[in-house]
Every structure is written in C-alpha cells, then in structure tokens.
Design a protein around this motif. Structure first.
Motif, PDB file in Angstrom:
ATOM      1  N   VAL A 192       0.858  -1.181   0.000  1.00  0.00           N
ATOM      2  CA  VAL A 192       0.000   0.000   0.000  1.00  0.00           C
ATOM      3  C   VAL A 192       0.900   1.239   0.000  1.00  0.00           C
ATOM      4  O   VAL A 192       1.863   1.307   0.770  1.00  0.00           O
ATOM      5  CB  VAL A 192      -0.911   0.009   1.245  1.00  0.00           C
ATOM      6  N   VAL A 238      -5.888   4.396   2.590  1.00  0.00           N
ATOM      7  CA  VAL A 238      -7.139   3.965   1.964  1.00  0.00           C
ATOM      8  C   VAL A 238      -8.128   3.694   3.091  1.00  0.00           C
ATOM      9  O   VAL A 238      -7.862   2.876   3.982  1.00  0.00           O
ATOM     10  CB  VAL A 238      -6.949   2.693   1.108  1.00  0.00           C
ATOM     11  N   LEU A 268     -10.228   0.605  -4.333  1.00  0.00           N
ATOM     12  CA  LEU A 268      -8.793   0.680  -4.589  1.00  0.00           C
ATOM     13  C   LEU A 268      -8.518   1.045  -6.045  1.00  0.00           C
ATOM     14  O   LEU A 268      -9.159   0.531  -6.963  1.00  0.00           O
ATOM     15  CB  LEU A 268      -8.132  -0.662  -4.275  1.00  0.00           C
ATOM     16  N   THR A 269      -7.537   1.928  -6.247  1.00  0.00           N
ATOM     17  CA  THR A 269      -7.083   2.273  -7.577  1.00  0.00           C
ATOM     18  C   THR A 269      -5.624   1.841  -7.713  1.00  0.00           C
ATOM     19  O   THR A 269      -4.957   1.530  -6.715  1.00  0.00           O
ATOM     20  CB  THR A 269      -7.189   3.785  -7.840  1.00  0.00           C
ATOM     21  N   ASP A 321      -3.110   3.607  -5.553  1.00  0.00           N
ATOM     22  CA  ASP A 321      -3.037   3.300  -4.129  1.00  0.00           C
ATOM     23  C   ASP A 321      -2.022   2.205  -3.830  1.00  0.00           C
ATOM     24  O   ASP A 321      -1.676   1.986  -2.661  1.00  0.00           O
ATOM     25  CB  ASP A 321      -4.410   2.826  -3.607  1.00  0.00           C
ATOM     26  N   LEU A 322      -1.560   1.512  -4.859  1.00  0.00           N
ATOM     27  CA  LEU A 322      -0.769   0.313  -4.668  1.00  0.00           C
ATOM     28  C   LEU A 322       0.579   0.398  -5.366  1.00  0.00           C
ATOM     29  O   LEU A 322       0.758   1.141  -6.328  1.00  0.00           O
ATOM     30  CB  LEU A 322      -1.541  -0.910  -5.184  1.00  0.00           C
ATOM     31  N   VAL A 333      -7.389  -4.144  -7.932  1.00  0.00           N
ATOM     32  CA  VAL A 333      -7.834  -2.804  -8.321  1.00  0.00           C
ATOM     33  C   VAL A 333      -9.331  -2.854  -8.624  1.00  0.00           C
ATOM     34  O   VAL A 333      -9.794  -3.727  -9.354  1.00  0.00           O
ATOM     35  CB  VAL A 333      -7.046  -2.289  -9.543  1.00  0.00           C
ATOM     36  N   ARG A 341     -12.901  -3.127  -2.849  1.00  0.00           N
ATOM     37  CA  ARG A 341     -12.998  -2.205  -1.729  1.00  0.00           C
ATOM     38  C   ARG A 341     -12.102  -2.647  -0.573  1.00  0.00           C
ATOM     39  O   ARG A 341     -11.876  -3.836  -0.373  1.00  0.00           O
ATOM     40  CB  ARG A 341     -14.451  -2.092  -1.233  1.00  0.00           C
ATOM     41  N   ALA A 342     -11.632  -1.666   0.166  1.00  0.00           N
ATOM     42  CA  ALA A 342     -10.833  -1.967   1.354  1.00  0.00           C
ATOM     43  C   ALA A 342     -11.765  -2.440   2.465  1.00  0.00           C
ATOM     44  O   ALA A 342     -12.695  -1.733   2.847  1.00  0.00           O
ATOM     45  CB  ALA A 342     -10.064  -0.735   1.796  1.00  0.00           C
ATOM     46  N   LEU A 346      -0.257  -5.768   1.336  1.00  0.00           N
ATOM     47  CA  LEU A 346      -1.684  -6.000   1.143  1.00  0.00           C
ATOM     48  C   LEU A 346      -1.974  -7.492   1.232  1.00  0.00           C
ATOM     49  O   LEU A 346      -1.440  -8.290   0.463  1.00  0.00           O
ATOM     50  CB  LEU A 346      -2.134  -5.452  -0.210  1.00  0.00           C
ATOM     51  N   VAL A 355      -9.233  -6.962   1.323  1.00  0.00           N
ATOM     52  CA  VAL A 355     -10.041  -6.400   0.237  1.00  0.00           C
ATOM     53  C   VAL A 355     -11.280  -7.259   0.031  1.00  0.00           C
ATOM     54  O   VAL A 355     -11.304  -8.443   0.382  1.00  0.00           O
ATOM     55  CB  VAL A 355      -9.238  -6.306  -1.081  1.00  0.00           C
TER      56      VAL A 355
END
Length: 214
Positions: free
Chosen positions: A50, A54, A60-61, A64-65, A88, A91-92, A102, A107
């Motif tokens: 990460v 977030v 997540l985009t 973000d990663l 991607v 949702r978190a 991660l 997720v």
C-alpha cells in the motif's frame, strides 16, 4: 680412491590430467552449491504494498498500490505482485496504511453497506467503548436504553430492552480531548431511522455480539 657420491635424483611428480580435471570439477560444483544456497537464503518475493491511505469501503485504484521485493515469511499472506490488477476496483475491508503489505483478506468485492441496509453513525464515550477492538464485520446489537432525565429512566421493568441487529463498517480512533469513538454501523433499512432516533436522543448503546455472530 672412490669419487664423490652424488645424491639421488628426485624426479618431479607427473601431473595427471584426469586428477586436475576432477579437482576443477569439484571446485566448480562446490561454488555452484554455495551460489544455490545463497539464492535460497536470500530468496525474495514480489508482493503488493500500500502506498497511500485507503479508508474502509474505499475502492482501490492502481495509484493506491505499489510493489515490493522482500524475503517473505511463509506465514505471512500477501497479494503477489502479478495479481496487483486483480485487486484494483475492489474495496478496502479495513483501513490500509502506507508501507503495509496488502493481504487478500483486506479487500472485498462486496459493498460494505449492502442493498437493503442503512448506515448509522454512533458516538461512544470513552467509558462506553468496548475493551475488544471494533473491527469491520463485527456483529453488534444496538440496545435502546432510557436517556438520562427521560421519564422512564430509573424505572425497573421486566420488559427486555428493544435491540436492533447491526454490523460494524468502520470505527474511528478516539477523538483528542473527548475520547469519543465514532462507529459506523450497518443496519436493516427499516431499522436505520429508529437507530438514528435513539442515537440523537442519547438512548442507544452498542453491545458486541458473539464472535460467531450468534
């Protein structure tokens, strides 16, 4: 008279090509073994990390990663770098912090507030916050209690307090100075207005349900 005695000649040992070749092979083989051992000891795995904050429920985009190459303990679950694009758009399920790896369990493809549900925010004073950490997905009961000063406050009754089922979506940290913790709870859509009214009247308490949801 006898002449001087000459010392015996010591001939140099002949080098046998086979022995030399064998020695070189053993040295090379030993070097290769050491190299393999070093590779095994320093084995690194490409995983997803990460790179920025977030929030719970946020989609997540790719921004973000990122990726990290680490010597990963087999007990640590992390999303492989080649699977980055697969997370991607999800949702978190928990709050994600920059620099953390991660994990697949962090997720979800599901919306945290599902169809037929409403979100109610509940403010808990420091003494009302459970000692157990409130985490997304935790089942809770919203209990109606008489607010201080209300006509029914202080009266004894055999009637079981009214309760509503809920599920923790997010819990904030304690606010500086007040210690108040805000908990977002998903309830059935039909229960949302009631829970909100209890909260506004100061007549709502949050109780943790059993771990198994029962």
């Amino acid at each position: 008279m006898a002449g001087p005695v000459r010392p015996p000649r010591v001939s140099a040992r002949r080098r046998r090509p086979g022995v030399i070749a064998l020695s070189l092979a053993l040295i090379a083989g030993g070097g290769a073994g050491v190299a393999v051992l070093l590779l095994q000891v320093g084995h690194r795995t490409e995983v997803v990390r990460v790179v920025r904050d977030v929030q719970v429920g946020q989609v997540l985009t790719q921004d973000d990663l990122g990726k990290a190459s680490i010597a990963l303990d087999p007990a640590v679950r992390a999303v492989p770098a080649e699977d980055l694009m697969s997370v991607v758009g999800k949702r978190a399920a928990v709050e994600l912090m920059p620099g953390s790896l991660l994990a697949p369990s962090q997720v979800t493809k599901d919306a945290l507030v599902k169809a037929g549900e409403q979100l109610v925010s509940i403010g808990l004073e420091a003494e009302q916050v459970p000692a157990s950490e409130l985490v997304p997905g935790q089942r809770v009961a919203l209990v109606h209690v008489p607010a201080a000063g209300a006509p029914e406050a202080g009266k004894t009754s055999d009637v079981v307090p009214r309760t509503l089922d809920g599920r923790v979506v997010k819990a904030s940290g304690a606010a500086p100075g007040t210690g108040v913790v805000v908990v977002d709870v998903a309830t059935a859509a039909s229960d949302g207005p009631t829970a909100a009214a209890w909260e506004a009247a100061g007549a709502l308490r949050l109780v943790l349900a059993a771990v198994d949801g029962g």
